[in-house]
Write an enzyme that holds these catalytic residues in place. Structure first.
Site, PDB file in Angstrom:
ATOM      1  N   SER A 299       0.858  -1.240   0.150  1.00 19.25           N
ATOM      2  CA  SER A 299       0.147  -0.265  -0.061  1.00 19.25           C
ATOM      3  C   SER A 299       0.841   1.685  -0.181  1.00 19.25           C
ATOM      4  O   SER A 299       1.839   1.827  -0.399  1.00 19.25           O
ATOM      5  CB  SER A 299      -1.092  -0.352   1.408  1.00 19.25           C
ATOM      6  OG  SER A 299      -1.503   0.690   1.330  1.00 19.25           O
TER       7      SER A 299
ATOM      8  N   TYR B 299      -5.866   7.723  -6.655  1.00 14.76           N
ATOM      9  CA  TYR B 299      -4.842   6.713  -5.637  1.00 14.76           C
ATOM     10  C   TYR B 299      -5.369   6.533  -4.764  1.00 14.76           C
ATOM     11  O   TYR B 299      -5.156   5.560  -3.841  1.00 14.76           O
ATOM     12  CB  TYR B 299      -3.116   7.842  -5.675  1.00 14.76           C
ATOM     13  CG  TYR B 299      -2.429   6.857  -5.554  1.00 14.76           C
ATOM     14  CD1 TYR B 299      -1.947   5.716  -6.044  1.00 14.76           C
ATOM     15  CD2 TYR B 299      -1.734   6.966  -3.811  1.00 14.76           C
ATOM     16  CE1 TYR B 299      -0.562   4.928  -5.339  1.00 14.76           C
ATOM     17  CE2 TYR B 299      -1.016   6.397  -3.806  1.00 14.76           C
ATOM     18  CZ  TYR B 299      -0.167   5.804  -4.167  1.00 14.76           C
ATOM     19  OH  TYR B 299       0.898   4.790  -3.467  1.00 14.76           O
TER      20      TYR B 299
ATOM     21  N   LYS C  21      -6.148   2.113  -2.880  1.00 14.96           N
ATOM     22  CA  LYS C  21      -4.729   2.249  -1.639  1.00 14.96           C
ATOM     23  C   LYS C  21      -5.663   1.982  -0.884  1.00 14.96           C
ATOM     24  O   LYS C  21      -5.601   1.027   0.223  1.00 14.96           O
ATOM     25  CB  LYS C  21      -3.795   3.038  -1.510  1.00 14.96           C
ATOM     26  CG  LYS C  21      -2.477   3.514  -2.672  1.00 14.96           C
ATOM     27  CD  LYS C  21      -2.204   2.158  -2.823  1.00 14.96           C
ATOM     28  CE  LYS C  21      -1.004   2.061  -3.827  1.00 14.96           C
ATOM     29  NZ  LYS C  21      -0.295   0.750  -4.324  1.00 14.96           N
TER      30      LYS C  21
END
Length: 283
Positions: free
Chosen positions: A133, A147, A151
């Site tokens: 991650s 993004y 994650k």
């Protein structure tokens, strides 16, 4: 000697990890979109390096590649779901196609790598899953919304999977590196089209950070990789592995702030229950 499966060994953490493990005598099944990029490793380490062509955005290709890696090595002790990239820019700026590719690669692709590995790990009686991650899996900054979505999503997935598979001797660790000198802001980042109105938005800071090549990240990729590899010897598996002073400081600030916000809402939260005192502890 351990056997490892690592996605994305063409550059960054994946490349460093593969080279370090092979030099130490381990075996690596590595995937990358262009196998020729690893010709030097193949020439140096021969049969201890198995290469598979894989683009995580191609979901149908993931399970056959994972199965082929297991067939080649017989047993794989550690699965490292590493391949990913950053889509940067304000949410309104990025395109629909960019959003889909980001989610297919970082989130759906990572999910499918783990799902493909689990039957093999159950059959062999255990193993370790390392899901890359980032600091961005626990905090969020303007200009990184897509993004962060991937994650944060993959962290929730792994946290649940870790509970599901512990009974099979499978440990899971979410690895959260901070900003490191891996070239992520260059090769590992895609920036959406610019909308002039967002020049007044805090999101534009991330565009400037990508463009300014003089900015140096604090994280040492070699030390990060060493810590990731060492985590496999920790039992039970740590659920999360925070790496980098920026990761520690920013996640601590974010969690402290969220906890304070939660405590401030305690009365209203509890006021919405039925008054019969019943509870359901699934969630």
């Amino acid at each position: 000697m351990r056997s490892w499966f690592i996605t994305g060994i063409s550059a960054g953490f994946g490349r460093l990890m593969a080279a370090k493990l092979l030099a130490a005598g381990d075996r690596v099944a590595g995937t990358l979109r262009n196998p020729a990029v690893a010709d030097d490793l193949k020439a140096q380490f021969g049969d201890r390096l198995w290469l598979g062509t894989l683009d995580l955005a191609d979901g149908d290709a993931i399970r056959p590649v994972v199965d082929a890696a297991w067939a080649a090595f017989g047993r794989i002790d550690v699965v490292v779901s590493n391949a990913a990239y950053g889509l940067l820019g304000a949410a309104e700026e990025v395109t629909d196609a960019q959003i889909r590719h980001q989610i297919d690669t970082n989130l759906v692709g990572s999910i499918q790598v783990v799902r493909a590995a689990l039957p093999h790990m159950r059959s062999q009686g255990g193993g370790r899953i390392l899901q890359l991650s980032s600091l961005g899996g626990q905090i969020a900054i303007a200009g990184g919304s897509l993004y962060h979505a991937t994650k944060w999503g993959v962290e929730g997935f792994i946290e649940a999977v870790a509970q599901e598979v512990a009974v099979f001797g499978i440990g899971c660790t979410i690895v959260e590196p901070g900003s490191s000198r891996t070239g992520f802001r260059g090769q590992g980042a895609v920036v959406g089209p610019v909308i002039a109105a967002y020049d007044a938005s805090p999101s534009r800071r991330i565009n400037r950070a990508v463009d300014d090549k003089s900015i140096q990240s604090p994280g040492d990729p070699v030390k990060v990789v060493d810590a990731i590899i060492a985590s496999v010897d920790v039992h039970p598996a740590p659920l999360r592995l925070a790496l980098g002073s920026d990761t520690y400081a920013q996640i601590k600030n974010a969690l402290t702030s969220r906890l304070a916000d939660l405590e401030a809402q305690r009365d209203i939260a509890c006021s919405t229950d039925y008054e019969d005192g019943r509870s359901l502890d699934i969630f």
